[in-house]
Enzyme design. Structure first.
Site: not given
Ligand code: AMP
Length: 586
Positions: A248, A250, A255, A270, A300, A340, A415, A421
């Site tokens: 998907e 990102k 969030r 979140r 998001e 999502f 997690r 990611k």
């Molecule tokens: P990170 O903040 O770098 O740990 O990445 C995870 C975050 O990406 C999630 O908490 C979401 O806020 C964001 N996010 C953006 N697009 C998506 C998606 N398609 N699926 C899940 N999370 C997403």
């Protein structure tokens, strides 16, 4: 149950750091408690009177608590203040003055858990003109009936300084021990907690009917704790791990978890804070486009120009987190929600079914429209295809991609490799970890307020100068337990001023004696004007980008084992070489 019993348990908990012992003490409290009492005990032990998403805090400033102590005990405000300056702990001040009370109380009564909880709740919801005086009076009334030990804990509630060293996971274990004599139910209890973010409610349900907890379903308007993503550096490793998966886009925004029942809509962050009032356009969009009568969805939200397909920068989206001028900003920079996840729909718990099924369901729930759309995705088992989609996403101004295990349930509050990611920066992930000295810590905000811990300021050694230099502020990588534990450790070595051996341009909320070493991973080393590591004259120093703690405090290492400034500079050099080689190849 008498509050005296709970205070006794807290006294014992304060005197030990052993988790097993704390679990034992707490389960002893839950055993005889009624479901209703257990709920209140959980909140009190968390230092609150309601789950975090209710947005209710007992919070009173120190000055007001000092006045309540003075009012109840007959000492002057100045005397209370002077004692606080000496000991630095208002709980201890209350204990002392209550034991040496100057005025008897006419209305002394045995305090029950219920009574203490009810008064603290009243203090929490009191607002408006004259509310501070009313709060002081209520707190003083509680203190009138309190023993010295009870007083110590009573004043710590409004100060959010419980100092019990007990995290949510230990409360969960204690509940299980109270009924099963083991951790047998801990996993189902933890899951239920992740499903509703309300440990008081979980305790109440569990003590009412232990078996029901395994079937605990999400509830509309109780936020579910978010699933978190792991990281891997390449498409190849992701496919190796997940096999055929969904990839998907990102999106780099906020969030949001959207809850809907009929026309009523609530939006949570979140961190489970209610944010409904900030995003009126999303509320309207959900009413229009979500076809289920009841639903919990996740997405998001970001400022997005649907006419040009252009994503606005993250900073612009962040400006929408505001109390005032909401309507104007909603018109100027309306957010778009890229959905999502579907976690609950019309009575059905979707968190337990595989991702593919949830996604199908999501497709049916959301009607086409201008405010909400499904997060863009592809399904692939080819690393090259994944990488191509990643590059395209970056080109569109997105942050990267998140690969999702097609068969995984929704892993609330954890997690795991259900989500992985891939962001641009991870490709240059620092190949090695570093060992840093903690020199201070920050108090937590939001969800972290309860821990009184929001991260640490860390330093490396400058061997030439024989000094310590800051290199990172670390706020992530800590579990709730670790935060509580870390704060407990650091509070014992607090110092009033910046340590003499340290050069720092940053000032944390609390300085500590340089003593503990932690191992830290980071994405890369960057030049930074904020850190003193390697800083010479006006030129910037070096800092870790996206630092995160790995493992626990290193009991096997001391300050002299910490990574040096030279090592950091050498790692930065190696990283530059790698970048050049990569650059030449492409
Ligand atoms: P990170 O903040 O770098 O740990 O990445 C995870 C975050 O990406 C999630 O908490 C979401 O806020 C964001 N996010 C953006 N697009 C998506 C998606 N398609 N699926 C899940 N999370 C997403």
């Amino acid at each position: 149950m008498l509050f005296e019993k709970l205070a006794e348990a807290y006294e014992k908990m304060e005197a030990t750091a052993a988790r097993l012992e704390i679990t034992d003490i707490m389960s002893g409290i839950f055993k005889p408690a009624s479901p209703e009492e257990a709920k209140k005990i959980v909140y009190l032990t968390q230092g609150t009177v309601a789950p975090s998403h209710a947005g209710i805090e007992v919070g009173m400033g120190e000055k007001f608590v000092e006045r309540a102590i003075a009012l109840s005990t007959g000492y002057s405000y100045k005397q209370v203040e002077a004692e606080y300056k000496k000991s630095g702990d208002l709980g201890k001040v209350a204990e002392k003055f209550v034991s040496e009370r100057r005025q008897g109380s006419l209305s002394r009564e045995d305090l029950s858990v219920k009574k203490v909880f009810d008064v603290l709740s009243r203090i929490a919801i009191a607002g408006g003109a004259g509310s501070q005086d009313a709060k002081i009076k209520s707190l003083a009334e509680l203190l009138n009936s309190a023993s010295p030990s009870e007083a110590k804990f009573i004043v710590r509630f409004p100060l959010a300084k419980m100092r019990l060293g007990i995290g949510d996971a230990t409360i969960v274990d204690s509940l299980s021990f109270a009924r099963r004599g083991s951790k047998e139910d801990s996993a189902v209890l933890a899951r239920a907690y992740n499903m509703c973010n309300d440990l008081g409610l979980v305790a109440e349900n569990y003590l009412t009917d232990e078996k029901s907890i395994a079937k605990f379903k999400p509830r509309v308007f109780s936020p579910i704790r978010p699933s978190l993503a792991e990281r891997l550096p390449t498409g190849e490793e992701i496919i190796e791990k997940l096999g055929k998966c969904s990839v998907e886009a990102k999106y780099d925004g906020l969030r949001l978890q959207v809850h809907k029942s009929g026309e009523k809509v609530e939006i949570f962050s979140r961190k489970q804070e209610k944010m409904t009032h900030m995003f009126p356009e999303i509320v309207a969009g959900v009413r229009k486009q979500v076809k289920a009568k009841e639903a919990i969805l996740e997405g998001e939200a970001l400022a997005f120009n649907s006419a040009t397909g252009e994503f606005f920068p993250f900073q612009l989206t962040m400006q929408r987190k505001r109390k005032y001028g909401v309507k104007e900003m909603a018109e100027k920079y309306p957010l778009h929600l890229f959905v999502f996840e579907a976690l609950f729909a019309d009575g059905e718990d979707l968190t337990t079914i595989p991702y593919v099924k949830r996604r199908q369901r999501l497709g049916k729930i959301i009607a086409p429209g201008e405010r909400l759309s499904l997060a863009d995705s592809i399904v692939t088992d080819k690393p090259a295809e994944l990488e191509k989609y990643f590059e395209e996403s970056i080109e569109k101004g997105l942050e990267g991609v998140i690969a999702k295990d097609l068969n995984a349930p929704y892993v609330a509050g954890a997690r795991q490799f259900a989500w992985i990611k891939l962001k641009r920066s991870y490709r240059g992930e620092l190949s090695d970890t570093v060992d840093l000295v903690i020199v201070g810590y920050y108090l937590g905000r939001g969800m972290r307020t309860e821990f009184g811990f929001g991260g640490v300021l860390c330093a490396v050694r400058d061997q030439d100068e024989g000094r310590l230099k800051t290199v990172a502020k670390i706020g992530s990588g800590f579990s709730e337990e670790e935060m509580t534990e870390m704060k407990g450790l650091l509070d014992k070595i607090k110092v009033k001023e910046k340590p003499k051996r340290l050069d720092s341009m940053l000032t944390p909320d609390v300085w500590v004696e340089p003593k503990y070493i932690i191992t830290v991973a980071a994405d890369e080393i960057t030049r930074s004007p904020m850190h003193t590591c390697g800083k010479k004259g006006d030129a910037p120093g070096y800092a870790l980008r996206f630092p995160r703690m790995t493992g626990n405090v290193r009991s096997d290492k001391g300050v002299d084992d910490a990574t040096t400034v030279e090592e950091i500079i050498a790692m930065h050099g190696m990283q530059k070489k790698v970048e050049m080689v990569e650059g030449e190849g492409s």
